[in-house]
Design a protein around this motif. Structure first.
Motif, mmCIF file in Angstrom:
data_model
loop_
_atom_site.group_PDB
_atom_site.id
_atom_site.type_symbol
_atom_site.label_atom_id
_atom_site.label_comp_id
_atom_site.label_asym_id
_atom_site.label_seq_id
_atom_site.Cartn_x
_atom_site.Cartn_y
_atom_site.Cartn_z
ATOM 1 N N ARG A 1 10.706 0.747 -0.472
ATOM 2 C CA ARG A 1 12.556 1.021 -0.677
ATOM 3 C C ARG A 1 13.383 0.848 0.677
ATOM 4 O O ARG A 1 13.967 0.098 0.309
ATOM 5 C CB ARG A 1 12.808 1.456 -2.236
ATOM 6 N N ALA A 2 12.908 2.137 0.930
ATOM 7 C CA ALA A 2 13.983 2.482 2.771
ATOM 8 C C ALA A 2 13.445 1.620 3.785
ATOM 9 O O ALA A 2 14.282 1.756 4.468
ATOM 10 C CB ALA A 2 13.848 3.409 1.886
ATOM 11 N N HIS A 3 11.680 1.362 3.352
ATOM 12 C CA HIS A 3 11.707 0.706 4.842
ATOM 13 C C HIS A 3 10.746 -0.413 4.735
ATOM 14 O O HIS A 3 10.964 -1.217 5.779
ATOM 15 C CB HIS A 3 10.663 1.468 5.402
ATOM 16 N N GLU A 4 10.962 -1.332 3.390
ATOM 17 C CA GLU A 4 9.504 -2.850 3.600
ATOM 18 C C GLU A 4 10.474 -3.972 4.823
ATOM 19 O O GLU A 4 9.685 -4.418 5.623
ATOM 20 C CB GLU A 4 10.144 -3.325 2.589
ATOM 21 N N GLU A 5 11.442 -4.391 4.699
ATOM 22 C CA GLU A 5 12.082 -5.175 6.061
ATOM 23 C C GLU A 5 11.824 -4.713 6.763
ATOM 24 O O GLU A 5 11.386 -5.559 7.955
ATOM 25 C CB GLU A 5 13.721 -5.090 5.712
ATOM 26 N N GLU A 6 11.368 -3.183 7.719
ATOM 27 C CA GLU A 6 11.733 -3.505 9.076
ATOM 28 C C GLU A 6 10.258 -2.753 8.964
ATOM 29 O O GLU A 6 10.146 -3.583 10.250
ATOM 30 C CB GLU A 6 12.128 -1.239 9.117
ATOM 31 N N LEU B 1 1.283 -1.775 -0.293
ATOM 32 C CA LEU B 1 0.465 0.078 0.340
ATOM 33 C C LEU B 1 0.839 1.480 -0.031
ATOM 34 O O LEU B 1 0.387 2.426 -0.250
ATOM 35 C CB LEU B 1 -1.142 0.284 1.139
ATOM 36 N N TYR B 2 2.021 1.039 0.541
ATOM 37 C CA TYR B 2 3.376 2.347 0.779
ATOM 38 C C TYR B 2 2.696 2.717 -0.802
ATOM 39 O O TYR B 2 3.589 1.893 -1.414
ATOM 40 C CB TYR B 2 3.862 2.242 1.628
#
Length: 71
Positions: free
Chosen positions: A19-24, A12-13
């Motif tokens: 790219r910057a925060h997916e794993e977090e 949704l983001y």
């Protein structure tokens, strides 16, 4: 079953944010889901996470569009 749902929420983001925060984000969802014990807690988890993802994704998309238009 949860992992595909987590990935759907993250989709949704905006791409730049993923790219910057997916794993977090995925790790946060995994941990919070694991902490939610019982049917009521799981229901609250999902309602909060979906609501938060939708609201935040809209805000991020609006913000990035405003930034692009201001160039």
């Amino acid at each position: 079953m949860e992992e595909p749902a987590f990935r759907w929420l993250v989709r949704l983001y905006p791409r730049w944010f993923r790219r910057a925060h997916e794993e977090e984000l995925l790790e946060f969802l995994r941990v919070r889901h694991q902490e939610a014990q019982g049917a009521g807690a799981r229901l609250r988890f999902w309602s909060r996470m979906v609501r938060d993802a939708v609201i935040t994704a809209i805000a991020l998309r609006r913000g990035s569009r405003a930034t692009e238009e201001g160039r």
